[in-house]
Design a protein around this motif. Structure first.
Motif, mmCIF file in Angstrom:
data_model
loop_
_atom_site.group_PDB
_atom_site.id
_atom_site.type_symbol
_atom_site.label_atom_id
_atom_site.label_comp_id
_atom_site.label_asym_id
_atom_site.label_seq_id
_atom_site.Cartn_x
_atom_site.Cartn_y
_atom_site.Cartn_z
ATOM 1 N N LEU A 1 -6.273 9.804 12.334
ATOM 2 C CA LEU A 1 -7.301 10.823 12.566
ATOM 3 C C LEU A 1 -6.915 12.071 11.782
ATOM 4 O O LEU A 1 -5.830 12.627 11.982
ATOM 5 N N HIS B 1 -12.805 12.565 22.712
ATOM 6 C CA HIS B 1 -11.981 11.682 21.870
ATOM 7 C C HIS B 1 -10.847 11.074 22.703
ATOM 8 O O HIS B 1 -10.624 9.858 22.667
ATOM 9 N N ASN B 2 -10.144 11.905 23.458
ATOM 10 C CA ASN B 2 -9.027 11.417 24.270
ATOM 11 C C ASN B 2 -9.502 10.441 25.343
ATOM 12 O O ASN B 2 -8.862 9.403 25.577
ATOM 13 N N TYR C 1 -12.088 8.510 25.172
ATOM 14 C CA TYR C 1 -12.437 7.286 24.444
ATOM 15 C C TYR C 1 -11.188 6.442 24.191
ATOM 16 O O TYR C 1 -11.174 5.236 24.460
ATOM 17 N N TRP C 2 -10.111 7.069 23.707
ATOM 18 C CA TRP C 2 -8.886 6.340 23.411
ATOM 19 C C TRP C 2 -8.175 5.875 24.679
ATOM 20 O O TRP C 2 -7.551 4.810 24.688
ATOM 21 N N TYR D 1 -1.286 5.414 20.931
ATOM 22 C CA TYR D 1 -2.048 6.470 20.257
ATOM 23 C C TYR D 1 -1.488 7.824 20.658
ATOM 24 O O TYR D 1 -0.834 7.948 21.692
ATOM 25 N N GLY E 1 -3.350 6.061 15.885
ATOM 26 C CA GLY E 1 -3.677 5.001 16.833
ATOM 27 C C GLY E 1 -3.393 3.667 16.190
ATOM 28 O O GLY E 1 -3.617 3.494 14.991
ATOM 29 N N ALA F 1 -13.274 2.686 15.190
ATOM 30 C CA ALA F 1 -12.942 3.995 14.610
ATOM 31 C C ALA F 1 -14.181 4.869 14.455
ATOM 32 O O ALA F 1 -14.169 6.058 14.797
ATOM 33 N N ASP G 1 -15.507 6.728 17.587
ATOM 34 C CA ASP G 1 -14.721 7.824 18.159
ATOM 35 C C ASP G 1 -15.601 9.078 18.216
ATOM 36 O O ASP G 1 -16.209 9.454 17.213
ATOM 37 N N SER H 1 -14.993 12.170 18.111
ATOM 38 C CA SER H 1 -14.674 13.219 17.142
ATOM 39 C C SER H 1 -15.145 12.851 15.740
ATOM 40 O O SER H 1 -15.353 13.733 14.901
ATOM 41 N N THR I 1 -18.036 10.746 15.340
ATOM 42 C CA THR I 1 -19.507 10.813 15.427
ATOM 43 C C THR I 1 -19.997 12.255 15.426
ATOM 44 O O THR I 1 -21.105 12.533 14.959
#
Length: 98
Positions: A9, A31-32, A34-35, A47, A60, A74, A77, A79, A81
């Motif tokens: 990222l 973002h966090n 999502y991961w 990640y 990640g 990817a 994510d 952040s 989009t």
């Protein structure tokens, strides 16, 4: 069989981690989240942020059937989009995990 892919990222500026606006902080929270879900689903090996002296960036390691699947993960994510960050995606050849 799944492969491993390195997701890098890339933030919009070197001091991003220290100078995020409220909107950027919100996007990074998404973002966090999502991961965290990818990790819970077994799609991610590890990640987190990398303390690079040139500027913090995100790492990640994804598990995916192929590059197309890893790329779809990817690109989804939040952040990415939101067009806040960009990314690089590289296949880990013959990766071994514990």
């Amino acid at each position: 069989m799944s492969g491993l892919f390195l997701f890098r990222l890339i933030p919009p500026r070197a001091d991003f981690a220290q100078t995020m606006t409220d909107i950027e902080q919100h996007t990074m929270h998404l973002h966090n989240t999502y991961w965290q879900q990818l990790l819970a689903d077994g799609r991610v090996v590890v990640y987190g942020p990398v303390a690079d002296p040139e500027g913090v960036w995100g790492l990640g390691v994804l598990r995916a059937a192929d590059r197309a699947e890893a790329l779809a993960i990817a690109e989804a994510d939040p952040s990415i989009t939101a067009a806040l960050n960009t990314f690089e995606l590289l296949e880990i050849i013959d990766g071994v995990t514990g």
